[in-house]
Write an enzyme that holds these catalytic residues in place. Structure first.
Site, PDB file in Angstrom:
ATOM      1  N   ASN A   7       0.859  -1.176   0.000  1.00 32.25           N
ATOM      2  CA  ASN A   7       0.000   0.000   0.000  1.00 32.25           C
ATOM      3  C   ASN A   7       0.903   1.237   0.000  1.00 32.25           C
ATOM      4  O   ASN A   7       1.479   1.588   1.023  1.00 32.25           O
ATOM      5  CB  ASN A   7      -0.886  -0.043   1.255  1.00 32.25           C
ATOM      6  CG  ASN A   7      -1.816   1.156   1.350  1.00 32.25           C
ATOM      7  OD1 ASN A   7      -1.763   2.073   0.539  1.00 32.25           O
ATOM      8  ND2 ASN A   7      -2.671   1.149   2.358  1.00 32.25           N
ATOM      9  N   HIS A 180     -12.939   3.353   0.487  1.00 38.57           N
ATOM     10  CA  HIS A 180     -12.944   2.357   1.578  1.00 38.57           C
ATOM     11  C   HIS A 180     -13.699   1.087   1.180  1.00 38.57           C
ATOM     12  O   HIS A 180     -14.155   0.337   2.044  1.00 38.57           O
ATOM     13  CB  HIS A 180     -13.636   2.887   2.863  1.00 38.57           C
ATOM     14  CG  HIS A 180     -12.911   3.998   3.557  1.00 38.57           C
ATOM     15  ND1 HIS A 180     -13.591   5.021   4.181  1.00 38.57           N
ATOM     16  CD2 HIS A 180     -11.608   4.237   3.754  1.00 38.57           C
ATOM     17  CE1 HIS A 180     -12.713   5.855   4.726  1.00 38.57           C
ATOM     18  NE2 HIS A 180     -11.495   5.401   4.477  1.00 38.57           N
ATOM     19  N   PHE A 284      -9.465  11.473  17.596  1.00 39.91           N
ATOM     20  CA  PHE A 284     -10.716  11.466  18.356  1.00 39.91           C
ATOM     21  C   PHE A 284     -10.495  11.146  19.843  1.00 39.91           C
ATOM     22  O   PHE A 284     -11.310  11.502  20.679  1.00 39.91           O
ATOM     23  CB  PHE A 284     -11.703  10.479  17.727  1.00 39.91           C
ATOM     24  CG  PHE A 284     -12.228  10.944  16.400  1.00 39.91           C
ATOM     25  CD1 PHE A 284     -13.393  11.676  16.313  1.00 39.91           C
ATOM     26  CD2 PHE A 284     -11.536  10.673  15.227  1.00 39.91           C
ATOM     27  CE1 PHE A 284     -13.887  12.117  15.087  1.00 39.91           C
ATOM     28  CE2 PHE A 284     -12.011  11.107  13.997  1.00 39.91           C
ATOM     29  CZ  PHE A 284     -13.189  11.832  13.922  1.00 39.91           C
ATOM     30  N   LEU A 332     -11.692   4.305  15.106  1.00 38.98           N
ATOM     31  CA  LEU A 332     -12.691   4.778  16.056  1.00 38.98           C
ATOM     32  C   LEU A 332     -13.839   3.779  16.176  1.00 38.98           C
ATOM     33  O   LEU A 332     -14.283   3.460  17.282  1.00 38.98           O
ATOM     34  CB  LEU A 332     -13.200   6.148  15.592  1.00 38.98           C
ATOM     35  CG  LEU A 332     -14.267   6.833  16.425  1.00 38.98           C
ATOM     36  CD1 LEU A 332     -14.115   8.331  16.312  1.00 38.98           C
ATOM     37  CD2 LEU A 332     -15.676   6.442  16.024  1.00 38.98           C
TER      38      LEU A 332
HETATM   39  P1  AMP Z   1      -7.620   4.443  11.227  1.00 36.75           P
HETATM   40  O1  AMP Z   1      -7.641   5.573  10.229  1.00 36.75           O
HETATM   41  O2  AMP Z   1      -8.626   3.396  10.986  1.00 36.75           O
HETATM   42  O3  AMP Z   1      -6.247   3.928  11.487  1.00 36.75           O
HETATM   43  O4  AMP Z   1      -8.061   5.121  12.610  1.00 36.75           O
HETATM   44  C1  AMP Z   1      -7.237   6.036  13.280  1.00 36.75           C
HETATM   45  C2  AMP Z   1      -8.096   6.952  14.124  1.00 36.75           C
HETATM   46  O5  AMP Z   1      -8.969   6.184  14.964  1.00 36.75           O
HETATM   47  C3  AMP Z   1      -7.260   7.795  15.054  1.00 36.75           C
HETATM   48  O6  AMP Z   1      -6.916   9.006  14.464  1.00 36.75           O
HETATM   49  C4  AMP Z   1      -8.188   8.008  16.231  1.00 36.75           C
HETATM   50  O7  AMP Z   1      -8.815   9.246  16.066  1.00 36.75           O
HETATM   51  C5  AMP Z   1      -9.243   6.938  16.132  1.00 36.75           C
HETATM   52  N1  AMP Z   1      -9.218   6.061  17.315  1.00 36.75           N
HETATM   53  C6  AMP Z   1      -8.463   4.988  17.550  1.00 36.75           C
HETATM   54  N2  AMP Z   1      -8.723   4.461  18.779  1.00 36.75           N
HETATM   55  C7  AMP Z   1      -9.679   5.241  19.324  1.00 36.75           C
HETATM   56  C8  AMP Z   1     -10.381   5.269  20.572  1.00 36.75           C
HETATM   57  N3  AMP Z   1     -10.174   4.366  21.504  1.00 36.75           N
HETATM   58  N4  AMP Z   1     -11.274   6.269  20.754  1.00 36.75           N
HETATM   59  C9  AMP Z   1     -11.505   7.182  19.812  1.00 36.75           C
HETATM   60  N5  AMP Z   1     -10.883   7.213  18.629  1.00 36.75           N
HETATM   61  C10 AMP Z   1      -9.982   6.268  18.386  1.00 36.75           C
END
Ligand code: AMP
Length: 397
Positions: A7, A180, A284, A332
């Site tokens: 990727n 996505h 978040f 998230l």
């Molecule tokens: P991704 O783009 O799927 O890697 O997700 C990354 C984002 O998920 C991060 O920038 C966080 O904002 C969010 N994230 C990860 N863990 C948590 C959590 N426990 N609570 C809230 N947001 C989260």
């Protein structure tokens, strides 16, 4: 059979080597800061210390050569020689209208990918660079492209057309494509499997909520609508992206406020979303901390984000005349207990009842709704790399 999943971003390469006999990840890693100072490769293998290489990396070809070296490294690697890599699966962001499925990469496909650059000027060029680098280093290994847009190609015209002059679509390809897709496809099929039901009998809303976020309405196994549009800027509020706004705001910024096109692009993609609203962070978790400490702007940012997701769920229930299951995935979606709760709060009228105890879950596949809930709600961790590897295996067989 071992498959390398690649990727490529503009200055990064994420990779996984997967043994398809048992779908075990043998090694995974990340190369960062390609072409800029401080280039670094970090490789992880279960049960071992991280393997880190810090050396200047001029370009993606050099970076991918280092990835291959790391995989075959006598002490830190997981294979004896590059010959053990049977195929490479590439994540490609945009496949335009041409690709509704993954495809073996040949000269014609490369031409099509080039043609899609105008639709994804930030994303497709590094994907193409990565493919070319792999082809140069592994000329006899089959390569497969797996597109973020492909799963959404089943959308009906009424969902993907914008009400602007028709020639914008005909001549310039301006329409909703959605992104996505690999994640939406994976979690929808996983949830059906977990529920012991046939995907073809379900109405599913998948909520991929990470740094970028999108929802998809999936009816009888096919995507019928999704929240991202012509680009990944559209839809729900995200970490740094605005999501949907009145397009006239862009005109106002350009004419009355005097911002250049580049500035507006940067504002809407990099300085908006919950970062722009809160002024604190795009993460978040930081905003949740802020909310719990009474920070007003963090609270506002989370409220606007949650409201945008809730309304999108409502829209897709209308689009499908109901919903059987709602799935949360990505950073998230998989991990944020309070955000899931707040998003679903107030949807009881539609038969959606969250179970607070079950909702206390992180990164595992689990039902989080009450047994009495008319609509099931699940957390399903996404695994885009596995889909890329499976598609690659399927095609080269
Ligand atoms: P991704 O783009 O799927 O890697 O997700 C990354 C984002 O998920 C991060 O920038 C966080 O904002 C969010 N994230 C990860 N863990 C948590 C959590 N426990 N609570 C809230 N947001 C989260």
């Amino acid at each position: 059979m071992k498959i390398l999943v690649i990727n490529c971003g503009s200055s990064s390469v994420k990779y996984q080597l997967i043994d398809m006999s048992n779908e075990e990840v043998l090694a995974h890693g990340l190369v960062e800061r390609i072409g800029i100072q401080g280039s670094i490769l970090t490789q992880k293998v279960e049960g071992r210390d991280k393997y880190i290489i810090e050396t200047p990396m001029e370009n993606h070809k050099f970076a991918i050569k280092l990835v291959l070296d790391a995989l075959v490294d006598e002490k830190n690697g997981v294979i004896k020689s590059m010959d053990e890599i049977n195929a490479v699966g590439h994540r490609v962001v945009h496949g335009g209208e041409k690709y509704s499925q993954s495809v073996i990469i040949d000269e014609n496909v490369m031409k099509e990918l080039e043609a899609c650059v105008k639709l994804a000027p930030l994303h497709n060029p590094p994907n193409i660079v990565g493919i070319n680098a792999c082809k140069a280093l592994m000329p006899n290994v089959p390569m497969v492209a797996v597109f973020d847009t492909a799963f959404h190609q089943t959308m009906p015209e009424k969902a993907y057309m914008y009400a602007i002059p028709y020639e914008m679509y005909e001549k310039h390809g301006v329409r909703k494509y959605g992104f996505h897709g690999t994640s939406h496809r994976y979690v929808s099929s996983e949830v059906a499997k977990t529920m012991g039901k046939d995907l073809k009998d379900l109405k599913i809303i998948t909520c991929h909520l990470g740094n970028g976020g999108s929802l998809a309405a999936i009816k009888n196994g096919e995507c019928i609508d999704t929240s991202m549009g012509f680009t990944p800027l559209d839809g729900v509020v995200m970490g740094t992206r605005s999501g949907s706004i009145d397009p006239a705001v862009v005109l106002y910024m350009a004419t009355d406020l005097g911002y250049s096109v580049d500035e507006i692009n940067s504002i809407l993609n990099k300085k908006s979303g919950v970062l722009g609203l809160s002024g604190i962070s795009s993460d978040f978790r930081d905003l949740q901390d802020g909310l719990e400490k009474g920070n007003e702007r963090a609270t506002l940012a989370l409220e606007v984000f949650r409201y945008s997701v809730k309304k999108q769920i409502g829209a897709y229930i209308a689009a499908m005349n109901g919903v059987d299951v709602i799935v949360f995935t990505a950073g998230l979606g998989e991990n944020s207990v309070p955000n899931r709760k707040a998003i679903l709060n107030g949807l009881e009228y539609l038969g959606i009842e969250l179970d607070e105890e079950r909702n206390d879950t992180y990164g595992v596949t689990k039902k989080i709704s009450k047994d009495s809930s008319k609509v099931d709600v699940y957390v399903v961790p996404t695994n885009e790399e596995l889909v890329i590897a499976r598609d690659t295996l399927g095609l080269i067989k």
